[in-house]
Design a protein around this motif. Structure first.
Motif, PDB file in Angstrom:
ATOM      1  N   SER A 119      27.060 -35.631   8.766  1.00  0.00           N
ATOM      2  CA  SER A 119      28.437 -35.411   8.316  1.00  0.00           C
ATOM      3  C   SER A 119      28.648 -35.946   6.909  1.00  0.00           C
ATOM      4  N   ALA A 120      28.058 -37.100   6.623  1.00  0.00           N
ATOM      5  CA  ALA A 120      28.184 -37.694   5.295  1.00  0.00           C
ATOM      6  C   ALA A 120      27.527 -36.802   4.237  1.00  0.00           C
ATOM      7  N   ILE A 121      26.363 -36.253   4.572  1.00  0.00           N
ATOM      8  CA  ILE A 121      25.686 -35.349   3.636  1.00  0.00           C
ATOM      9  C   ILE A 121      26.529 -34.105   3.407  1.00  0.00           C
ATOM     10  N   ASP A 122      27.059 -33.535   4.465  1.00  0.00           N
ATOM     11  CA  ASP A 122      27.912 -32.347   4.331  1.00  0.00           C
ATOM     12  C   ASP A 122      29.118 -32.640   3.443  1.00  0.00           C
ATOM     13  N   ALA A 123      29.724 -33.804   3.626  1.00  0.00           N
ATOM     14  CA  ALA A 123      30.886 -34.173   2.825  1.00  0.00           C
ATOM     15  C   ALA A 123      30.509 -34.336   1.357  1.00  0.00           C
ATOM     16  N   LEU A 124      29.369 -34.945   1.100  1.00  0.00           N
ATOM     17  CA  LEU A 124      28.923 -35.121  -0.291  1.00  0.00           C
ATOM     18  C   LEU A 124      28.619 -33.779  -0.949  1.00  0.00           C
ATOM     19  N   LEU A 125      27.976 -32.890  -0.199  1.00  0.00           N
ATOM     20  CA  LEU A 125      27.601 -31.600  -0.773  1.00  0.00           C
ATOM     21  C   LEU A 125      28.813 -30.698  -1.001  1.00  0.00           C
ATOM     22  N   SER A 126      29.864 -30.906  -0.241  1.00  0.00           N
ATOM     23  CA  SER A 126      31.063 -30.091  -0.425  1.00  0.00           C
ATOM     24  C   SER A 126      31.951 -30.633  -1.547  1.00  0.00           C
ATOM     25  N   ALA A 127      31.678 -31.854  -1.984  1.00  0.00           N
ATOM     26  CA  ALA A 127      32.447 -32.441  -3.083  1.00  0.00           C
ATOM     27  C   ALA A 127      32.012 -31.794  -4.398  1.00  0.00           C
ATOM     28  N   ASN A 128      32.881 -31.856  -5.377  1.00  0.00           N
ATOM     29  CA  ASN A 128      32.574 -31.251  -6.679  1.00  0.00           C
ATOM     30  C   ASN A 128      31.448 -31.984  -7.397  1.00  0.00           C
ATOM     31  N   ALA A 129      31.480 -33.293  -7.382  1.00  0.00           N
ATOM     32  CA  ALA A 129      30.464 -34.097  -8.061  1.00  0.00           C
ATOM     33  C   ALA A 129      29.471 -34.604  -7.013  1.00  0.00           C
ATOM     34  N   VAL A 130      28.310 -33.981  -6.955  1.00  0.00           N
ATOM     35  CA  VAL A 130      27.309 -34.340  -5.957  1.00  0.00           C
ATOM     36  C   VAL A 130      26.373 -35.392  -6.552  1.00  0.00           C
ATOM     37  N   ASP A 131      26.247 -36.514  -5.864  1.00  0.00           N
ATOM     38  CA  ASP A 131      25.339 -37.583  -6.269  1.00  0.00           C
ATOM     39  C   ASP A 131      24.013 -37.361  -5.536  1.00  0.00           C
ATOM     40  N   GLN A 132      23.063 -36.744  -6.216  1.00  0.00           N
ATOM     41  CA  GLN A 132      21.785 -36.397  -5.596  1.00  0.00           C
ATOM     42  C   GLN A 132      21.022 -37.627  -5.133  1.00  0.00           C
ATOM     43  N   LEU A 133      21.146 -38.723  -5.848  1.00  0.00           N
ATOM     44  CA  LEU A 133      20.463 -39.953  -5.453  1.00  0.00           C
ATOM     45  C   LEU A 133      21.004 -40.465  -4.123  1.00  0.00           C
ATOM     46  N   GLN A 134      22.314 -40.413  -3.973  1.00  0.00           N
ATOM     47  CA  GLN A 134      22.926 -40.858  -2.716  1.00  0.00           C
ATOM     48  C   GLN A 134      22.524 -39.932  -1.568  1.00  0.00           C
ATOM     49  N   VAL A 135      22.490 -38.635  -1.812  1.00  0.00           N
ATOM     50  CA  VAL A 135      22.076 -37.677  -0.787  1.00  0.00           C
ATOM     51  C   VAL A 135      20.632 -37.958  -0.381  1.00  0.00           C
ATOM     52  N   ALA A 136      19.773 -38.214  -1.360  1.00  0.00           N
ATOM     53  CA  ALA A 136      18.359 -38.505  -1.072  1.00  0.00           C
ATOM     54  C   ALA A 136      18.225 -39.772  -0.232  1.00  0.00           C
ATOM     55  N   ARG A 137      19.018 -40.779  -0.532  1.00  0.00           N
ATOM     56  CA  ARG A 137      18.967 -42.035   0.239  1.00  0.00           C
ATOM     57  C   ARG A 137      19.405 -41.803   1.692  1.00  0.00           C
TER      58      ARG A 137
END
Length: 65
Positions: free
Chosen positions: A22-40
């Motif tokens: 769910s957290a990944i989905d929320a990050l990816l749907s946001a305008n500014a995606v933090d790829q480092l945070q997604v990778a973590r």
């Protein structure tokens, strides 16, 4: 470890794994995606999956053929 304790731990880890999805989905749907945070988060999900598999293996009795 008692199988009931192991089963409870597995359920908690699975819930955390779903929460990370769910957290990944929320990050990816946001305008500014933090790829480092997604990778973590994805790395944490992999560690959880490994721990779940280890605990599930503990529930299977060793069978000597």
């Amino acid at each position: 470890m008692d199988s009931e304790v192991i089963n409870r731990r597995i359920e908690l880890l699975r819930q955390e794994h779903r929460d990370l999805d769910s957290a990944i989905d929320a990050l990816l749907s946001a305008n500014a995606v933090d790829q480092l945070q997604v990778a973590r988060i994805k790395k944490r999900k992999l560690r959880l999956k490994d721990e779940i598999a280890l605990l599930e293996d503990m529930l299977i009795p060793d069978i000597i053929a």
